[in-house]
Write a protein that holds these residues in place. Structure first.
Motif, short mmCIF file in Angstrom:
data_model
loop_
_atom_site.label_atom_id
_atom_site.label_comp_id
_atom_site.label_asym_id
_atom_site.label_seq_id
_atom_site.Cartn_x
_atom_site.Cartn_y
_atom_site.Cartn_z
N TYR A 94 5.33 -4.87 26.19
CA TYR A 94 6.12 -5.03 24.98
C TYR A 94 5.50 -6.06 24.02
CZ TYR A 94 10.23 -6.16 22.13
OH TYR A 94 11.10 -6.38 21.09
N PHE A 95 5.11 -7.20 24.57
CA PHE A 95 4.59 -8.25 23.70
C PHE A 95 3.21 -7.87 23.15
CE2 PHE A 95 7.52 -11.23 26.12
CZ PHE A 95 8.43 -11.28 25.08
N ARG A 96 2.43 -7.11 23.92
CA ARG A 96 1.14 -6.65 23.39
C ARG A 96 1.36 -5.72 22.20
NH1 ARG A 96 -1.48 -4.11 28.11
NH2 ARG A 96 -3.34 -3.76 26.82
N GLN A 97 2.33 -4.85 22.32
CA GLN A 97 2.63 -3.98 21.17
C GLN A 97 2.97 -4.81 19.94
OE1 GLN A 97 5.62 -0.99 21.94
NE2 GLN A 97 4.81 -0.55 23.95
N CYS A 98 3.88 -5.76 20.13
CA CYS A 98 4.32 -6.58 18.99
C CYS A 98 3.14 -7.31 18.34
CB CYS A 98 5.35 -7.61 19.44
SG CYS A 98 6.92 -6.88 19.91
N SER A 99 2.15 -7.63 19.15
CA SER A 99 1.07 -8.51 18.67
C SER A 99 0.05 -7.79 17.80
CB SER A 99 0.33 -9.13 19.87
OG SER A 99 -0.60 -8.20 20.41
N ILE A 100 0.14 -6.47 17.72
CA ILE A 100 -0.90 -5.72 16.99
C ILE A 100 -1.04 -6.22 15.56
CG2 ILE A 100 -1.39 -3.44 15.97
CD1 ILE A 100 -0.51 -2.22 18.65
N ALA A 101 -2.30 -6.47 15.17
CA ALA A 101 -2.59 -6.90 13.79
C ALA A 101 -3.05 -5.67 13.01
CB ALA A 101 -3.66 -7.98 13.79
N ALA A 102 -2.42 -5.42 11.89
CA ALA A 102 -2.76 -4.26 11.07
C ALA A 102 -2.47 -4.61 9.62
CB ALA A 102 -1.95 -3.05 11.52
N SER A 103 -3.12 -3.88 8.73
CA SER A 103 -2.92 -4.14 7.29
C SER A 103 -1.90 -3.17 6.71
CB SER A 103 -4.25 -3.94 6.56
OG SER A 103 -4.59 -2.56 6.58
N CYS A 104 -1.48 -3.42 5.48
CA CYS A 104 -0.59 -2.49 4.78
C CYS A 104 -1.21 -1.10 4.73
CB CYS A 104 -0.34 -2.98 3.35
SG CYS A 104 0.68 -4.47 3.25
N ALA A 105 -2.52 -1.04 4.46
CA ALA A 105 -3.18 0.26 4.41
C ALA A 105 -3.06 0.97 5.75
CB ALA A 105 -4.66 0.07 4.04
N ASP A 106 -3.36 0.24 6.83
CA ASP A 106 -3.29 0.83 8.17
C ASP A 106 -1.89 1.40 8.45
OD1 ASP A 106 -5.91 -0.08 8.73
OD2 ASP A 106 -5.17 -1.98 9.58
N LEU A 107 -0.87 0.60 8.16
CA LEU A 107 0.48 1.00 8.58
C LEU A 107 1.06 2.08 7.66
CD1 LEU A 107 1.82 -2.51 9.62
CD2 LEU A 107 1.20 -0.61 11.15
N ALA A 108 0.68 2.05 6.39
CA ALA A 108 1.13 3.13 5.50
C ALA A 108 0.53 4.45 5.97
CB ALA A 108 0.74 2.83 4.06
N LEU A 109 -0.76 4.42 6.31
CA LEU A 109 -1.40 5.65 6.81
C LEU A 109 -0.79 6.09 8.15
CD1 LEU A 109 -5.12 4.84 5.95
CD2 LEU A 109 -3.77 6.76 5.03
N ALA A 110 -0.57 5.12 9.03
CA ALA A 110 -0.06 5.47 10.37
C ALA A 110 1.34 6.05 10.31
CB ALA A 110 -0.08 4.23 11.26
N SER A 111 2.09 5.72 9.26
CA SER A 111 3.45 6.25 9.10
C SER A 111 3.45 7.65 8.50
CB SER A 111 4.27 5.34 8.15
OG SER A 111 4.18 4.00 8.53
N GLY A 112 2.28 8.12 8.08
CA GLY A 112 2.20 9.38 7.35
C GLY A 112 2.91 10.55 8.00
N PHE A 113 2.91 10.62 9.33
CA PHE A 113 3.56 11.75 10.00
C PHE A 113 5.03 11.84 9.65
CE2 PHE A 113 6.05 9.85 13.48
CZ PHE A 113 5.60 8.54 13.43
N LEU A 114 5.65 10.73 9.24
CA LEU A 114 7.08 10.76 8.90
C LEU A 114 7.31 11.37 7.51
CD1 LEU A 114 8.16 7.34 10.38
CD2 LEU A 114 8.78 9.62 11.23
N ALA A 115 6.30 11.26 6.63
CA ALA A 115 6.40 11.94 5.33
C ALA A 115 5.98 13.40 5.45
CB ALA A 115 5.55 11.21 4.29
N ARG A 116 5.17 13.68 6.49
CA ARG A 116 4.66 15.05 6.68
C ARG A 116 5.50 15.83 7.68
NH1 ARG A 116 -0.45 12.03 6.51
NH2 ARG A 116 -0.24 11.89 8.76
N ALA A 128 0.84 -1.20 0.00
CA ALA A 128 0.00 0.00 0.00
C ALA A 128 0.87 1.24 0.00
CB ALA A 128 -0.91 0.00 1.23
N LEU A 129 0.33 2.32 -0.58
CA LEU A 129 1.01 3.62 -0.59
C LEU A 129 0.04 4.67 -0.09
CD1 LEU A 129 3.31 5.03 -3.36
CD2 LEU A 129 1.50 6.45 -2.36
N ALA A 130 0.53 5.48 0.84
CA ALA A 130 -0.31 6.56 1.37
C ALA A 130 0.29 7.90 0.98
CB ALA A 130 -0.42 6.45 2.89
N GLU A 131 -0.55 8.75 0.38
CA GLU A 131 -0.11 10.11 0.06
C GLU A 131 -0.17 10.95 1.34
OE1 GLU A 131 0.70 10.90 -3.07
OE2 GLU A 131 -0.28 9.44 -4.35
N PRO A 132 0.53 12.05 1.37
CA PRO A 132 0.48 12.90 2.57
C PRO A 132 -0.92 13.39 2.92
CG PRO A 132 2.35 13.52 1.21
CD PRO A 132 1.56 12.51 0.42
#
Lengths: 312, 312, 312, 312
Positions: free
Chosen positions: B197-219, B50-54
């Protein structure tokens, strides 16, 4: 903060002037390397910075035309010269991962069977020099010819006094070379290799010279005369290795603060690349405890902050 | 090769489609992580990107809406959340240099008195989680709330089965946590910390979710709702740490091949950032011997090759 | 089990004969060292064992008068010769702790600033040779003269072919020597030192020769001619270093199985000392994976089991 | 120097008295361990020394009847108790080579896949305790019963305050235990194991108690009541491991100076064995930088010098 987008000639000169002014007011400068007399004699207050545009325009501030001992900055050029000839086969003999250890460490070399982690630690640079020597019969001469051509400075030369001092204090590098020989990763006789290696390190060049000579990394592999040295992909790769491995054990910190591919030397020089835009060389001989120029890193940090030209 | 400069909506969709098509014809995919059953059961042929625009536009190919185990990809977000609260003080407790060793190594931790090399090796992520836990009382809850908000997906959640499996196989992380406790670099009780720590690691998310969630790093630090999470400088710093340390012991190789800040997880996900332009997330559960998704790295390699969007 | 207390001449001959008979029926023998041709050519079925009484009586079984390459067995004598001249000052330049690592390791040397852990790893033997060379101008000559005098065998000599082969394969030792030079722990030029070192290793001697030459360690420091080489305390110390460090990374195992001070060489020889009682030398060229003679260790194990003469 | 050969009752008492007198005039004593309050409170001037004959006669000088914290001295007894039950299978789970590194090091453990180098470093003692716990269900109770029986002192007991302090400062040992669990080399739950381990360490015993309890090592495996604990060969083996590994990173130095199998603890106690002749225990809480009692090592050094009873 605005990001500079102009590309008019000498557009960054006011930025360099501001940096030089700020640096001149900064007290601490670190200490020059003291393992050989020629380096120890440098004045830690010296400072120069040059910027080269892709078209060959170069300008600077401070002592930007003063030659200094290039030292490990030359490792970038030796890498490019060998990569141009040898291609990916090089990577079977030297890695491209950060070392995570001080730059002379033998430990990692032992655990990884004589394959240095990357071309910028001493062991890796010895391997690259060895391979270029095998291919050319005169690695140091090749390097000198390249630097003269790219900088347009025919007076650029080895410093025989520095080379002799390096040889006299070269026990650690001799150990590295013999050690890798024991793993079959060095082809040439160790004394021949060390002579080539120390002559490379001894090259005296100015910020102007080295900023110009780095230009092929901003031009995606194209030399000053328009011929291609590296493929676009290879130029990208050299920049990547510089960013991750170019400043000894401080590569992460340099990426974090400066955000540009860079390579430092214990003479106090640092080159940096803004891919597609320009190359920089800064020089100030006072070093921090990890061997990088204190004022040099600070100047590059200010440069990316003021211009927004970090790759990040 | 032309460098893409358009920013019209879904401009990169044809590139993603070409990559998916190429990947589908590639035979080798590596092997899913097998230390816990939930990961071992994944089909190595799975692939999504997945790709998320800003501006929040997101699109993708393959199984880009299929949730997978985010694992170490979450370390980027925990780092950002703690850095936002704590600022530079964090760096007294965790370094930002590449580790130069496999990601679980205790060796470097011992030589450096319990200060992990960077926030993305397990030891460093434990320290960051510990500090966020001290500041919030519920590090994992903070992370989950952030990911839900940025992805716009309120159904995003922990996977309790995965978290339980991680705990059952968590001896190495328990060792790390106790070891750093012995150096005074962990504040919370080890069982509490490991649960977070292990609860964090366990989070289930999709490519769409994680591309969007990373958006602040492109912005440059701005969240989806326009509020600021990190300063421009801090966002640059997180990208720098991702580039130099984000893919275990293969950070140099990733920088060399892909040339983007990235962070991988043993679930087969990788996020990557094109600063100022977009964020990507790719998923394929087959891993190489260093723990990175084989098809994921290949897809990102093709992306920067096809678009010229490498930072180098 | 009875402990033998008789001291009549050749009292242990029946024991040696029993051991030789048992060994002859044992199939596995390990493999001769193969890094130089002269060692690789040895027949792994060769076996000899000699015992020397404090009064100079010597007897043996098998090929106990056949010369073989003494290799690291000579390190004991070089140590004694330097200790006799220099006394405790030696211990500022080399430690006396087990190395806990394979015998060529550079790691520990780096962490301990060029001071080898003990005189029996290669690095430590290089330091001892360097110091004896400084004091005598001909370390190898001193060693040869000593061995000839103690064994009463004037024909004992260097093997020039072996020395030349060692030099040709000496990259690892050259690395060690240069590395310690970089720490200021080597005085002589490295090529001079290596020549001395490899000549020592090349000495060809028989079980009879080496059992006799070790006699001063059973006689608490007294040479064959009645003169004192080492003080009683120094002789005890050499025995202690042999027990804790004499068999590479298997010193603990050797102490556990044999229970005597011993020193092995990759030529397949092992000397052992029963303080106050006798000295032994056994030879069989097949080595185990840690570089010790398989049949040699087995023979000494049987000797202490049959006689009860372990120091424990 | 005459070697004592008499075995008349209390024959060594004059020697002990001379040693105590010499020690009393020695100024430097090192510093007590300070990681837990109970040890830090000890007076570094305290000194006691006891000698036990094989027949159970015991005598001493100074505070030889004063209980102190046995700490790692107990590792010898736990080893013997497990070896008696398990035999050579134990050596598949723990080595018998010197560690060549400080006693808490995780480095070697990582390089050797969770198999500790020997039973006397903390990691190794945890493995031995774990195995004894599996076989008995109460490792600490077994140890206590054994020490009471051999010393004839039914009042000998755990020190609950010390055990609680050890637990509170036990992060490093918890790390070791979890780390080895990750390699499958620990069977019991870590908290259960640590409780057993720290209780063992906490045992308070006097020089008289520990000299008597060590008697089976001078009697080639025979307990005080005449029953056999270890085979003759096993008793020899425990002595060998003590000599090569019994005094942390100073085993070589201890062998060199004292020349007896010995085992030290951070409470300031050291036991030593003269095989076939006697056992000794000395106590003085001031430690050197490697964790061994300063006055204790000096006293044993004097003992072997005065009596000639070194095994070398």
């Amino acid at each position: 903060m605005a990001i500079m987008t102009t590309t008019s000639p000498a557009a960054f000169l006011p930025v360099l002037e501001q940096i030089a002014e700020e640096i001149s007011r900064t007290p601490g400068r670190g200490r020059p390397a003291d393992y050989i007399p020629a380096l120890a004699a440098c004045d830690p207050r010296s400072f120069g910075m040059a910027l080269a545009e892709p078209d060959g325009t170069v300008y600077g501030v401070g002592e930007w035309r003063q030659p200094f001992s290039a030292q490990s900055v030359t490792k970038v050029f030796t890498l490019a010269l060998d990569l141009a000839r040898e291609g990916d086969e090089l990577w079977e003999h030297v890695g491209r991962e950060p070392s995570g250890n001080p730059f002379n460490s033998l430990v990692q070399l032992e655990y990884e069977n004589g394959i240095p982690r990357n071309p910028f630690i001493n062991a890796g640079a010895l391997v690259v020099t060895d391979r270029l020597q095998t291919r050319t019969g005169d690695a140091a001469g090749e390097l000198l010819a390249f630097l003269r051509a790219e900088s347009g400075n025919p007076g650029l030369d080895f410093d025989r006094e520095v080379a002799a001092s390096e040889t006299a204090h070269g026990a650690r590098n001799a150990a590295l070379a013999h050690f890798m020989t024991s793993y079959g990763n060095i082809d040439n006789d160790v004394p021949v290799l060390l002579d080539q290696y120390f002559r490379q390190c001894s090259i005296a060049a100015s910020c102007a010279d080295l900023a110009l000579a780095s230009g092929f990394l901003a031009r995606h592999g194209i030399r000053a005369d328009g011929s291609r040295l590296l493929s676009r992909s290879q130029a990208k790769q050299v920049n990547a290795v510089m960013l991750t491995c170019g400043t000894y054990d401080a590569a992460g910190d340099f990426a974090y603060r400066v955000g540009l591919p860079g390579k430092s030397g214990v003479g106090g020089g640092i080159i940096a690349v803004v891919p597609g835009r320009c190359t920089l060389c800064v020089w100030s001989p006072g070093l921090d405890e990890r061997g990088n120029s204190v004022a040099g890193v600070a100047a590059l940090d200010r440069f990316t902050t003021l211009t927004g030209l970090s790759v990040f």
